[in-house]
Design a protein around this motif. Sequence first.
Motif, PDB file in Angstrom:
ATOM      1  N   LEU A   1       0.817  -1.212   0.000  1.00 29.29           N
ATOM      2  CA  LEU A   1       0.000   0.000   0.000  1.00 29.29           C
ATOM      3  C   LEU A   1       0.853   1.265   0.000  1.00 29.29           C
ATOM      4  O   LEU A   1       1.937   1.309   0.593  1.00 29.29           O
ATOM      5  N   VAL A   2       0.354   2.297  -0.662  1.00 33.22           N
ATOM      6  CA  VAL A   2       0.948   3.636  -0.646  1.00 33.22           C
ATOM      7  C   VAL A   2      -0.192   4.641  -0.540  1.00 33.22           C
ATOM      8  O   VAL A   2      -1.227   4.496  -1.212  1.00 33.22           O
ATOM      9  N   PHE A   3      -0.021   5.667   0.298  1.00 29.23           N
ATOM     10  CA  PHE A   3      -1.040   6.707   0.456  1.00 29.23           C
ATOM     11  C   PHE A   3      -0.574   7.975  -0.249  1.00 29.23           C
ATOM     12  O   PHE A   3       0.557   8.431  -0.057  1.00 29.23           O
ATOM     13  N   TYR A   4      -1.450   8.554  -1.082  1.00 33.07           N
ATOM     14  CA  TYR A   4      -1.144   9.778  -1.827  1.00 33.07           C
ATOM     15  C   TYR A   4      -2.159  10.856  -1.469  1.00 33.07           C
ATOM     16  O   TYR A   4      -3.349  10.577  -1.280  1.00 33.07           O
ATOM     17  N   CYS A   5      -1.667  12.107  -1.400  1.00 31.36           N
ATOM     18  CA  CYS A   5      -2.564  13.238  -1.164  1.00 31.36           C
ATOM     19  C   CYS A   5      -1.876  14.509  -1.642  1.00 31.36           C
ATOM     20  O   CYS A   5      -0.735  14.490  -2.112  1.00 31.36           O
ATOM     21  N   ASP A   6      -2.573  15.646  -1.513  1.00 36.86           N
ATOM     22  CA  ASP A   6      -2.010  16.933  -1.908  1.00 36.86           C
ATOM     23  C   ASP A   6      -1.057  17.437  -0.830  1.00 36.86           C
ATOM     24  O   ASP A   6      -1.103  16.984   0.324  1.00 36.86           O
ATOM     25  N   PRO A   7      -0.140  18.380  -1.139  1.00 42.63           N
ATOM     26  CA  PRO A   7       0.830  18.864  -0.144  1.00 42.63           C
ATOM     27  C   PRO A   7       0.184  19.487   1.093  1.00 42.63           C
ATOM     28  O   PRO A   7       0.680  19.299   2.213  1.00 42.63           O
ATOM     29  N   THR A   8      -0.909  20.235   0.916  1.00 43.60           N
ATOM     30  CA  THR A   8      -1.551  20.856   2.076  1.00 43.60           C
ATOM     31  C   THR A   8      -2.036  19.798   3.062  1.00 43.60           C
ATOM     32  O   THR A   8      -1.797  19.891   4.283  1.00 43.60           O
ATOM     33  N   THR A   9      -2.713  18.790   2.566  1.00 46.00           N
ATOM     34  CA  THR A   9      -3.208  17.725   3.435  1.00 46.00           C
ATOM     35  C   THR A   9      -2.058  16.960   4.071  1.00 46.00           C
ATOM     36  O   THR A   9      -2.112  16.595   5.261  1.00 46.00           O
ATOM     37  N   TYR A  10      -0.999  16.727   3.292  1.00 49.33           N
ATOM     38  CA  TYR A  10       0.159  15.996   3.819  1.00 49.33           C
ATOM     39  C   TYR A  10       0.722  16.697   5.058  1.00 49.33           C
ATOM     40  O   TYR A  10       0.965  16.076   6.096  1.00 49.33           O
ATOM     41  N   TRP A  11       0.906  18.018   4.968  1.00 46.74           N
ATOM     42  CA  TRP A  11       1.508  18.734   6.099  1.00 46.74           C
ATOM     43  C   TRP A  11       0.516  18.962   7.232  1.00 46.74           C
ATOM     44  O   TRP A  11       0.926  19.118   8.398  1.00 46.74           O
ATOM     45  N   GLU A  12      -0.767  18.962   6.937  1.00 48.20           N
ATOM     46  CA  GLU A  12      -1.741  18.984   8.028  1.00 48.20           C
ATOM     47  C   GLU A  12      -1.697  17.685   8.814  1.00 48.20           C
ATOM     48  O   GLU A  12      -1.849  17.677  10.044  1.00 48.20           O
TER      49      GLU A  12
ATOM     50  N   TRP B   1      -1.508  17.269  -7.586  1.00 50.83           N
ATOM     51  CA  TRP B   1      -2.821  16.759  -7.169  1.00 50.83           C
ATOM     52  C   TRP B   1      -3.935  17.671  -7.685  1.00 50.83           C
ATOM     53  O   TRP B   1      -3.815  18.905  -7.650  1.00 50.83           O
ATOM     54  N   PRO B   2      -5.045  17.107  -8.184  1.00 52.59           N
ATOM     55  CA  PRO B   2      -6.122  17.963  -8.696  1.00 52.59           C
ATOM     56  C   PRO B   2      -6.691  18.862  -7.602  1.00 52.59           C
ATOM     57  O   PRO B   2      -6.942  18.413  -6.478  1.00 52.59           O
ATOM     58  N   SER B   3      -6.913  20.137  -7.949  1.00 52.96           N
ATOM     59  CA  SER B   3      -7.370  21.118  -6.955  1.00 52.96           C
ATOM     60  C   SER B   3      -8.754  20.773  -6.413  1.00 52.96           C
ATOM     61  O   SER B   3      -9.086  21.114  -5.268  1.00 52.96           O
ATOM     62  N   THR B   4      -9.569  20.088  -7.202  1.00 53.12           N
ATOM     63  CA  THR B   4     -10.913  19.721  -6.747  1.00 53.12           C
ATOM     64  C   THR B   4     -10.893  18.600  -5.718  1.00 53.12           C
ATOM     65  O   THR B   4     -11.926  18.315  -5.105  1.00 53.12           O
ATOM     66  N   GLU B   5      -9.740  17.965  -5.524  1.00 57.62           N
ATOM     67  CA  GLU B   5      -9.668  16.829  -4.597  1.00 57.62           C
ATOM     68  C   GLU B   5      -8.764  17.123  -3.408  1.00 57.62           C
ATOM     69  O   GLU B   5      -8.307  16.192  -2.736  1.00 57.62           O
ATOM     70  N   VAL B   6      -8.477  18.405  -3.141  1.00 60.72           N
ATOM     71  CA  VAL B   6      -7.695  18.760  -1.952  1.00 60.72           C
ATOM     72  C   VAL B   6      -8.468  18.319  -0.717  1.00 60.72           C
ATOM     73  O   VAL B   6      -9.665  18.583  -0.590  1.00 60.72           O
ATOM     74  N   GLY B   7      -7.805  17.645   0.209  1.00 55.74           N
ATOM     75  CA  GLY B   7      -8.469  17.103   1.397  1.00 55.74           C
ATOM     76  C   GLY B   7      -8.925  15.668   1.217  1.00 55.74           C
ATOM     77  O   GLY B   7      -9.430  15.056   2.156  1.00 55.74           O
ATOM     78  N   THR B   8      -8.740  15.120   0.024  1.00 55.59           N
ATOM     79  CA  THR B   8      -9.068  13.719  -0.247  1.00 55.59           C
ATOM     80  C   THR B   8      -7.792  12.989  -0.648  1.00 55.59           C
ATOM     81  O   THR B   8      -7.037  13.475  -1.494  1.00 55.59           O
ATOM     82  N   GLY B   9      -7.563  11.848  -0.049  1.00 57.46           N
ATOM     83  CA  GLY B   9      -6.387  11.054  -0.380  1.00 57.46           C
ATOM     84  C   GLY B   9      -6.778   9.736  -1.025  1.00 57.46           C
ATOM     85  O   GLY B   9      -7.944   9.323  -1.005  1.00 57.46           O
ATOM     86  N   LEU B  10      -5.794   9.069  -1.608  1.00 59.66           N
ATOM     87  CA  LEU B  10      -5.992   7.753  -2.214  1.00 59.66           C
ATOM     88  C   LEU B  10      -5.011   6.766  -1.595  1.00 59.66           C
ATOM     89  O   LEU B  10      -3.804   7.014  -1.569  1.00 59.66           O
ATOM     90  N   LEU B  11      -5.539   5.668  -1.089  1.00 57.97           N
ATOM     91  CA  LEU B  11      -4.712   4.571  -0.593  1.00 57.97           C
ATOM     92  C   LEU B  11      -4.738   3.492  -1.672  1.00 57.97           C
ATOM     93  O   LEU B  11      -5.802   2.937  -1.981  1.00 57.97           O
TER      94      LEU B  11
END
Length: 426
Positions: free
Chosen positions: A305-316, A358-368
Amino acid sequence: MNTELDRKVEQLHKEITDLAAELRDKSDIPLDRIQVIETEIAAKSAAMDDLLAEKKSDDIEAKLRELDDRVKAFTRAAAQGKAAAILAGAPKAEPGIKSIGKYSNENFLSALVNRRVGDTDAQEFVKAVLGTSDATGQAIVPNNFVTSLVDALSLSNIYRNEFEVVSVNGAAVDIPYVTTAITAALLQGAYGSNKDVRDFSFDQATATLYTIAQIADVGNQLLRQSNGAAEQSARRRLAQSIGTREATYITNGSGSSQPLGFFPAIMAFGDVAAFKTTLSSEPRLTTIARAIAAMETRGNARGNLVFYCDPTTYWEIASEGLGTSYAGGWAVDPAGGAAANPPITSAWGVPLRSDPNWPSTEVGTGLLIDKSEVQMFVGSDYRIDVSSEAGSRFDQNITGFRAEEEFGFNAQPYVRTGRVQKVLGL
């Protein structure tokens, strides 16, 4: 052998010539003699054709034997050279960088420009450089340029470091996948009873290869004076542009005249509730942990497994605190504090990745994602074409060079088989 064949051919040619001369010179020749001469000419001509075919075959065989002898001699010489190097303890030779005067593979475009104003070193260097493409008739690009572009692509498209990259020849790739879940086999009954029989179904997705390309123009004066810096800048620009496009297709490609990415695939195939995990009054890492549990329940091994998200969510996630005013410390490291340690790169062994594309419409959503079977496809090697004359470049005194590739991806098989978990509300 050929000498004997030549002699026979010459003899037949002479005999045919003599017969033809007899027909031409004698006007009162009897009819039966004419028929005999014509028959002899036809027979001797056929015999001469056979001899010429045999001679041609012998010549070809002789050339093949000569080539075979050369290959054997070359192979022996190469083997002897390798053996001598091994016995002498010599290291493996690395390909050198061509250089003539002040020109090398690092500032080859300067040579391309200066050769036109009579610089002899530039002219010799351009002749010596091995190009990777000649589509425009002016493509003179060293191999290390393309290699650096490939390496830089991995920095711009983080998925190249995780997913398998498959090189293919063709316009598209069919990806079959199983749509029936795996269930435990049954215990065998009494002797002679029937075995447990299960049917399972296949489906298929197609990853079409699309061309990604960009042209970078650089002023000739800058090329002459930068001593390679302009080429380096253009190289980074090409790599970042192509890598960015790859990454956006993987996450958000629409599937219409472009690859189908994960988010559109999730919506196209039902956005299944079991394949989603939503934040609920808890630290973000806890939500990710519940998503990992859902994936493991479906049989996806945590090690894949690998988890991906936008930079803002990552640092939050990395800087999240527990309790009011962080009274409970940091969620990542309650004792030491997140800021006092290197940034987190994994959670329970699952890598956490920040995707700047990461698409701007999916900020706050990650993919595992279970990466074990995810593939992206590329066509033939990168093609680099260089021109200082195409279009208006000659008048504007600039040089342009174009990088392009074929790229294909389709997230359908991975979304439909439960290898992707959407994590919401982060």
